[in-house]
Every structure is written in C-alpha cells, then in structure tokens.
Design a protein around this motif. Structure first.
Motif, PDB file in Angstrom:
ATOM      1  N   GLY A 129       0.718  -1.238   0.050  1.00  0.00           N
ATOM      2  CA  GLY A 129      -0.047  -0.020   0.032  1.00  0.00           C
ATOM      3  C   GLY A 129       0.942   1.205  -0.063  1.00  0.00           C
ATOM      4  N   HIS A 170       6.738   0.221   5.599  1.00  0.00           N
ATOM      5  CA  HIS A 170       5.474   0.598   6.467  1.00  0.00           C
ATOM      6  C   HIS A 170       4.481   0.385   5.746  1.00  0.00           C
ATOM      7  CE1 HIS A 170       6.399   4.074   9.433  1.00  0.00           C
ATOM      8  NE2 HIS A 170       7.437   4.138   9.107  1.00  0.00           N
ATOM      9  N   MET A 172       0.293  -0.264   5.133  1.00  0.00           N
ATOM     10  CA  MET A 172      -1.056   0.103   5.405  1.00  0.00           C
ATOM     11  C   MET A 172      -1.864  -0.700   5.891  1.00  0.00           C
ATOM     12  SD  MET A 172      -3.238   0.843   1.840  1.00  0.00           S
ATOM     13  CE  MET A 172      -4.747   0.566   2.461  1.00  0.00           C
ATOM     14  N   LYS A 173      -2.963  -0.495   6.810  1.00  0.00           N
ATOM     15  CA  LYS A 173      -3.668  -1.599   7.238  1.00  0.00           C
ATOM     16  C   LYS A 173      -4.746  -2.510   6.268  1.00  0.00           C
ATOM     17  CE  LYS A 173      -3.250   0.452  11.797  1.00  0.00           C
ATOM     18  NZ  LYS A 173      -3.748   1.942  11.425  1.00  0.00           N
ATOM     19  N   ASN A 174      -5.607  -1.364   5.731  1.00  0.00           N
ATOM     20  CA  ASN A 174      -6.516  -2.094   4.944  1.00  0.00           C
ATOM     21  C   ASN A 174      -6.405  -2.280   3.741  1.00  0.00           C
ATOM     22  OD1 ASN A 174      -9.180  -2.949   4.181  1.00  0.00           O
ATOM     23  ND2 ASN A 174     -10.335  -0.941   4.885  1.00  0.00           N
TER      24      ASN A 174
END
Lengths: 191, 294
Positions: A129, A170, A172-174
């Motif tokens: 992401g 890093h 992203m979550k979704n």
C-alpha cells in the motif's frame, strides 16, 4: 546532397496518429504549432533521441517505431517545465506518460531501466500500500543494474549511518480495500 | 489551524529528518496536523508510467478518506502534492475518468465528491500561518546566513496555483522573514533529475552538479528545499558528484522546516540536522548556535 535515409511514406504507420488520439490527452498534440518551446525548456532534451517537439512531429507523420522505442519518453522526469510553458497549453508531460504506457503495452522497453523501476514501484504499492524505498532499490538493482550494484553502496551507506534507510516496510492496514479497488480497475480496463 | 496530514512514503523513510522537523515545529506554529488514517501511496510518477487509471484510483482513495474530515489535506512532499492535486483536477475535468474512479472507489466501499483541497506544507505555513507570525515567533534571526531557496520542479507546476511556475517567491519571503539572506540564482525551479538518479545516474548527477554550482557561485551557504527527492539527490549524492566532476561542493541541503526550527530555538538534534549526509559547515553552525543561544 542528402546524407540521411529518406523514409518513404508507404513505410510509415498511418494508424499511429489515430491510436495516439485515442489515448487520454492524446488529441492534444493536434494543437502543436512546432514552436520548440518544449524542447528548449527540457533539461534533458540534449540527450534525448528526439526532443518533445520532434516527437510530436514524428507521431503525426507515423513514425511509430522511432517514437515508441525512443529514449525520450523514459528520460522525461515529469518536471512539467514544457507543460507550463507550452503556448498552446498542451499537457506534454501527460502525453509522455501515455507514450510510456503504450511502449510498455507493446513491449518496446528493451534496455529501458526506468520501466523496471516503475514496474517495481507499482509492485511495492500493490503489496504494502506504500512504497518501501529500500526494497524498491534492492529489487531494481537485482533486475536492472546488478553489474553496477556497487555504485549504489556509498549512497546507501550514507543513508544507513544517518538512520535514514529503514529496513522494514511501513504497511497500510486495510490492504483488502486497496486490492478491491485495484481489482475493480482491472475489470473496468485502463482508460 | 487543523489540517489532514498526508506524509507520503518518503517522509517515513529516507526523508525521516523532514518528518522529525515537521513534528518539532508544528506545536510552536500552532499547526495541528492530524495524520490521514491508513493512507496509501499517491502513486508518484512511477505508477502513472505503467497504469493510469490505477494510479488515479489509489490516489483518490486518500482523498475519499480525507473527505470525511472536510479539512484541507496538507503534504510536505512535492510529488505527493502534484499527484494528489492532479487527481483532484482530473476528477473535476474529465467526467469519464470521474465515473471510473467512482466505480473503483465504490468497490472498496468509498466515495469521493471532489471537495477536498490539496496543499503543500510550504503554502500552508507561509500563507495560512503567515510570515509575520513566523517572524514574531523566531527567538533569533539567522543574520549572515546566505540561502539558496530551491523549489524544484513539481511544486510550482501545472495544477499548483499558489506561486509562479518560473519565478516563485513563497520560500524566498519565508527565508527573509527568518532573517537570512536569499541568494538569487537561476536554477531555483530546475529539475534535480528525480528518480533518474536511480536509472540514469549520469544525467541526474549532471543536473544536480549544475544546481550546486549555481548556488555556490552565488555565494550560498546552504540550499533549502521542500521535497524529499530533491533533498536526497542533492545531499546524499553530493560526495559522488564531487568525485565525478572534481568539484569541492560542501553545501548542506536542508528542509525549510529545519530552518524554521532553528529560528524557533529548537535543539538541532530534534530537527534531524545531525543526520544530513553533507554536515553543517562551521560558519553555519556558528550562525545556528547563535540562534539557539539568542
């Protein structure tokens, strides 16, 4: 006496122009008056096979191979100088992007390192992401520049000792949501 | 003033000194930066080179999430700024593209109506907070410091609108408000080569060499920039440029937020100033330490 090759008209690709017109922003090149402001503004036209002005002329004449295989499209760094100076307001940088994608689609990318970087960049984003710069460079070097891998070491070292080279991405979550969006685009087809 | 903050990928990585300096100065400036939740990469120039609609769609995901807060989105990265802004403009101008982006977002349970303004941190600091306020907050002026303000290419180009594309002055006025002197040089909006530093190193190094030379010949102590990639190319590659062109550049390349932090009297450490590849020179240190003791 002419000391260059003359290309007979029958050898040119007369469909090329309409193909370019079909690209987003492609119709813009109609407006070009061949003034050369773009080429003289471009910081890299001096190393390009053809400057942007000539590219537009080549497209109109149907020099498909020359345009799509040129280094011009990959030397464009998207600085937009030509675009802000063009007296006809042609979005030249966007035309270059469109040509990049057409060249990728048609496999005219042999030896073009920028393609490897762009493809791996997209891969980073599709995976995490976000772009993981360290991994991107590692992948790029492995695929495109392994012979010169050492040349990146001093700069990498400088970033590392100054704690500016993160080893882990890093994320992203979704990711699920992002993937749904990407899949939908695939379904819709590119523009 | 409250904003939705979009840091971008570089600011969390090779430009983490930019991040640190922003975090350090924001409270003093009264700048409330609330990070956009679960943001994704804007796509930069690279994604656009291989897929267009995908690039616009992922970029628009950020704007869709930001719309829930109805505040301006502010980013410190010139590339993020250009891409997010471009997405916004194209979303407004091209109905066919808008429809497709809308459908893609909908698949992810999102929607965007196009009402978010995207701004660069330089614009917000200079035009919302204002030069007078910044000057009044300064604990000490940077008297004697000669700065080459480097805007780079993308921040002032097509969809920007807060400054002139060829002769921008926003950062010049900021630097003067901080008490430093701006050197006049031709290449302040020239391109640093961006990602060509990875793929066509020779060409990008030459662009950077010319930039450094222009700044040096006009007497600059340092270059101040607003973009992670510009900073990296000019800072991290400066040693290599010296070796390649037999030059002796020793020009630190700072973020504008670091320079603001110095005048606010913040410790140089907190501003990431010890982590530049080209270290602060002695004359600069003297000026900066003077500023701290002020």
């Amino acid at each position: 006496m002419l000391d260059r090759d003359i290309v007979a008209e029958y050898k040119l690709d007369h469909d090329f122009l309409s193909e370019i017109y079909a690209l987003p922003g492609g119709r813009e090149i109609k407006k070009c008056i061949q003034c050369g402001t773009c080429s003289s503004s471009c910081p890299l036209s001096y190393v390009m096979d053809h400057g942007p002005r000539k590219m537009f002329s080549l497209i109109r004449a149907g020099f498909r191979e020359e345009v799509l295989s040129s280094n011009t499209i990959w030397f464009c760094s998207s600085c937009y100088t030509c675009a802000v100076r063009c007296p006809k307001d042609i979005k030249i940088t966007d035309v270059m992007y469109a040509l990049k994608r057409l060249a990728v689609k048609e496999g005219k990318t042999k030896g073009k390192k920028a393609v490897v970087l762009s493809r791996n960049f997209a891969r980073m984003v599709n995976t995490y992401g976000r772009n993981h710069e360290t991994e991107l460079m590692a992948r790029y070097i492995l695929e495109a520049d392994l012979l010169h891998a050492l040349k990146f070491v001093p700069q990498g070292w400088k970033l590392l000792v100054n704690r500016r080279l993160p080893l882990f991405p890093h994320r992203m979550k979704n990711m699920d949501q992002l993937k749904k969006i990407l899949r939908k685009v695939d379904e819709l087809g590119e523009i | 003033m409250k904003y939705t903050y979009y840091p971008g990928c570089s600011v969390n990585a090779t430009a983490n000194i930019y991040r640190d300096s922003i975090a350090a100065i924001a409270p003093a400036l009264g700048l409330e930066l609330e990070e956009l939740e679960d943001w994704n990469c804007c796509g930069a120039t690279a994604y656009m080179s291989v897929k267009e609609l995908m690039s616009f769609a992922i970029s628009a995901r950020n704007l869709a999430i930001a719309e829930k807060h109805n505040r301006d989105v502010v980013t410190p990265c010139s590339a993020c700024y250009t891409v997010l802004n471009k997405t916004n403009h194209y979303f407004a101008d091209y109905p066919e593209l808008r429809r497709k982006i809308g459908q893609a977002l909908e698949a992810g349970g999102l929607s965007y109506s196009g009402n978010i303004r995207v701004r660069h941190l330089l614009d917000v600091i200079c035009n919302d907070i204002g030069y007078d306020k910044i000057a009044s907050l300064a604990k000490k002026k940077l008297a004697g410091l000669k700065v080459a303000p480097y805007y780079g290419c993308q921040i002032v180009r097509p969809d920007s609108g807060f400054d002139d594309p060829d002769e921008p002055t926003t950062m010049n006025r900021l630097i003067e408000a901080l008490g430093a002197e701006c050197v006049d040089y031709r290449m302040k909006t020239a391109c640093c080569g961006a990602s060509l530093m990875g793929t066509q190193e020779e060409l990008a190094m030459r662009l950077c060499k010319n930039l450094l030379l222009d700044a040096q010949q006009n007497g600059a102590h340092c270059i101040v920039t607003i973009c992670p990639l510009c900073q990296m190319n000019l800072d991290v590659y400066q040693g290599k440029i010296n070796a390649r062109y037999k030059t002796k550049f020793d020009i630190p390349v700072l973020y504008f937020t670091q320079l603001i932090g110095v005048t606010l009297g913040l410790p140089l450490r907190d501003l990431g100033l010890g982590r530049l590849a080209v270290k602060l020179t002695k004359p600069m240190k003297r000026i900066f330490e003077g500023a701290n003791n002020g």
